[in-house]
Design a protein around this motif. Structure first.
Motif, short mmCIF file in Angstrom:
data_model
loop_
_atom_site.label_atom_id
_atom_site.label_comp_id
_atom_site.label_asym_id
_atom_site.label_seq_id
_atom_site.Cartn_x
_atom_site.Cartn_y
_atom_site.Cartn_z
N GLN A 99 20.93 20.03 34.49
CA GLN A 99 19.71 20.72 34.13
C GLN A 99 19.68 22.15 34.65
OE1 GLN A 99 16.97 17.87 35.84
NE2 GLN A 99 16.50 16.96 33.84
N THR A 100 20.19 22.33 35.85
CA THR A 100 20.17 23.65 36.49
C THR A 100 21.14 24.62 35.83
OG1 THR A 100 19.58 22.67 38.62
CG2 THR A 100 20.48 24.90 38.67
N GLU A 101 22.32 24.12 35.43
CA GLU A 101 23.37 25.02 34.96
C GLU A 101 23.60 24.96 33.45
OE1 GLU A 101 26.89 25.09 37.27
OE2 GLU A 101 25.83 24.90 39.18
N GLY A 102 22.74 24.23 32.74
CA GLY A 102 22.79 24.28 31.28
C GLY A 102 23.81 23.40 30.60
N PHE A 103 24.33 22.41 31.32
CA PHE A 103 25.24 21.46 30.69
C PHE A 103 24.43 20.34 30.04
CE2 PHE A 103 27.77 23.17 34.27
CZ PHE A 103 28.84 23.68 33.55
N ASP A 104 24.87 19.88 28.87
CA ASP A 104 24.15 18.78 28.22
C ASP A 104 25.04 17.60 27.89
OD1 ASP A 104 25.57 20.03 26.23
OD2 ASP A 104 23.84 20.49 24.96
N LEU A 105 26.26 17.59 28.46
CA LEU A 105 27.20 16.50 28.21
C LEU A 105 28.03 16.25 29.47
CD1 LEU A 105 27.62 15.03 25.46
CD2 LEU A 105 29.72 16.33 25.20
N ALA A 106 28.18 14.96 29.83
CA ALA A 106 29.00 14.58 30.98
C ALA A 106 30.07 13.60 30.52
CB ALA A 106 28.13 13.96 32.07
N GLU A 107 31.30 13.76 31.03
CA GLU A 107 32.40 12.90 30.64
C GLU A 107 33.17 12.43 31.86
OE1 GLU A 107 35.02 14.79 27.91
OE2 GLU A 107 33.46 15.29 26.45
N THR A 108 33.69 11.21 31.78
CA THR A 108 34.62 10.78 32.82
C THR A 108 35.92 11.56 32.67
OG1 THR A 108 35.27 8.95 31.35
CG2 THR A 108 33.73 8.45 33.12
N TYR A 109 36.54 11.87 33.79
CA TYR A 109 37.83 12.57 33.76
C TYR A 109 38.90 11.59 33.30
CZ TYR A 109 41.69 15.58 35.09
OH TYR A 109 42.82 16.37 35.06
N ILE A 110 39.74 12.03 32.40
CA ILE A 110 40.76 11.16 31.81
C ILE A 110 42.06 11.25 32.59
CG2 ILE A 110 41.99 10.57 29.70
CD1 ILE A 110 39.83 12.20 28.20
N GLN A 111 42.61 10.11 32.93
CA GLN A 111 43.92 10.06 33.57
C GLN A 111 44.98 10.01 32.48
OE1 GLN A 111 44.41 10.41 36.83
NE2 GLN A 111 42.19 10.52 37.16
N GLN A 112 45.70 11.10 32.29
CA GLN A 112 46.71 11.14 31.24
C GLN A 112 47.96 10.35 31.64
OE1 GLN A 112 47.95 15.23 30.65
NE2 GLN A 112 48.36 15.55 32.81
N HIS A 113 48.80 10.12 30.66
CA HIS A 113 50.04 9.38 30.88
C HIS A 113 50.89 10.07 31.94
CE1 HIS A 113 53.92 7.48 29.97
NE2 HIS A 113 53.24 6.55 29.31
N GLU A 114 51.57 9.27 32.73
CA GLU A 114 52.36 9.78 33.84
C GLU A 114 53.42 10.78 33.37
OE1 GLU A 114 55.82 9.92 36.51
OE2 GLU A 114 55.75 8.82 34.61
N ALA A 115 53.99 10.58 32.19
CA ALA A 115 55.00 11.50 31.69
C ALA A 115 54.40 12.89 31.45
CB ALA A 115 55.60 10.96 30.39
N LEU A 116 53.17 12.94 30.95
CA LEU A 116 52.52 14.22 30.71
C LEU A 116 52.08 14.86 32.02
CD1 LEU A 116 50.61 13.09 27.54
CD2 LEU A 116 52.20 15.01 27.63
N SER A 117 51.75 14.05 33.01
CA SER A 117 51.43 14.61 34.33
C SER A 117 52.66 15.23 34.97
CB SER A 117 50.86 13.51 35.25
OG SER A 117 49.54 13.19 34.88
N ARG A 118 53.82 14.64 34.73
CA ARG A 118 55.06 15.25 35.24
C ARG A 118 55.30 16.60 34.57
NH1 ARG A 118 57.53 10.28 34.36
NH2 ARG A 118 58.85 11.23 32.74
N LEU A 119 55.01 16.66 33.28
CA LEU A 119 55.19 17.91 32.55
C LEU A 119 54.27 18.99 33.10
CD1 LEU A 119 56.39 19.52 30.16
CD2 LEU A 119 54.56 18.57 28.73
#
Length: 342
Positions: A167-187
């Motif tokens: 409300q204070t900073e003007g965001f109107d959507l909240a999402e869980t952070y996605i854990q990407q595939h380990e191969a993409l995290s290595r990249l």
């Protein structure tokens, strides 16, 4: 037509990133040996002739001596605006434009939770699902190209303080952070690296794949090309990256390996590739009133999930990674559309 092109040119100048323009023209003088005066003259003529923006003159490599026939194959800002207005009419694109509505319409393709501010206010305990991961994401529902997106540590919040922050900073959507595939995290571990698949419904309402690209973060929580990151071409049949990553900056060379992690980009296998293609094709027919969409897909350890669909998908991410103009593909679809809708 001439008046229309002049109006486009005025729009391009009005929205010109002058700092980037100066950087590009200085680099072009050094690379080509052409004078600034000649480059100014040529880019103005090319913008009017091929309906491209000022910066696209450099990004498409027109300053490097491309032939007229080569230049005619590039889809620039003006053409894309007109094309996407036909394929994704303003009255239909709302479900893609508003991230809150998009989630409601396409939630069966998602791997993560998305809640609007109103939903969190009505049921504050939903915030517990958002705060369940180490970090979470707040967005503006109509934000583009990563704008209006911020990342926060979950340990600093409770459901009520989450609502207050939004409300204070003007965001109107909240999402869980996605854990990407380990191969993409290595990249690249700095951000979630999404696959962009461009789909088009043809005149028989069948899904055609226009192209596949891997977006790669470079020491950034975002993976957008516009935010200084990389985009690389993916072979549609195999899901293997078959070319270097490119920047939307003519002063930076293409990258065969990731500049931070040292992981090879060319030859990288995208996990769950056939599932990624299926997701994009299924999403493309879910709401066929939008016929040409760029889908952003995250690949997790349990498979791919949808992030968003773009009605105004980026012609740079589409064309720059393969160093080739692809406008004839869209002209064919446009011609077929007009034949059917006479």
């Amino acid at each position: 037509m001439k008046i229309k092109r002049l109006l486009y040119l005025a729009y391009y100048f009005k929205n010109l990133d002058t700092a980037k323009f100066k950087k590009f023209i200085d680099a072009a003088v050094v690379k080509t040996g052409k004078s600034k005066g000649w480059l100014y003259f040529e880019l103005l003529g090319n913008s009017l002739t091929y309906n491209i923006s000022i910066l696209e003159y450099f990004l498409f490599g027109f300053h490097r001596g491309k032939t007229r026939s080569e230049k005619e194959t590039y889809a620039g800002t003006g053409f894309m605006y007109e094309y996407q207005k036909v394929m994704n009419p303003p009255h239909a694109r709302t479900i893609l434009d508003d991230k809150r509505l998009f989630y409601k319409k396409y939630n069966r393709f998602f791997k993560h939770h998305v809640f609007s501010l109103n939903e969190l206010v009505s049921n504050p305990e939903l915030g517990s699902k958002i705060l369940d991961q180490e970090q979470f994401v707040l967005k503006e529902s109509k934000g583009k190209c990563g704008l209006g997106t911020a990342f926060f540590k979950s340990r600093d919040f409770r459901p009520n303080s989450l609502i207050q922050k939004m409300q204070t900073e003007g965001f109107d959507l909240a999402e869980t952070y996605i854990q990407q595939h380990e191969a993409l995290s290595r990249l690249s571990p700095s951000g979630v690296n999404t696959v962009r698949i461009f789909t088009q419904l043809n005149s028989q309402d069948e899904v055609e794949i226009l192209g596949c690209r891997q977006r790669i973060s470079v020491d950034s929580p975002l993976d957008n090309l516009a935010a200084g990151n990389l985009a690389a071409p993916i072979d549609e049949q195999t899901g293997v990256i078959n070319g270097p990553g490119i920047y939307s900056d003519i002063t930076k060379a293409p990258a065969e390996i990731h500049p931070i992690t040292g992981v090879p980009i060319t030859g990288f296998q995208i996990p769950f590739w056939q599932e990624c293609l299926k997701l994009a094709k299924d999403a493309a027919v879910a709401h066929p009133q939008n016929r040409s969409v760029g889908w952003d897909i995250v690949v997790t350890e349990s498979g791919p999930g949808l992030i968003e669909g773009n009605h105004d998908w980026c012609k740079l991410v589409w064309q720059l990674p393969i160093n080739k103009g692809l406008k004839p593909i869209l002209e064919k679809h446009l011609s077929e559309w007009h034949s059917v809708n006479r």
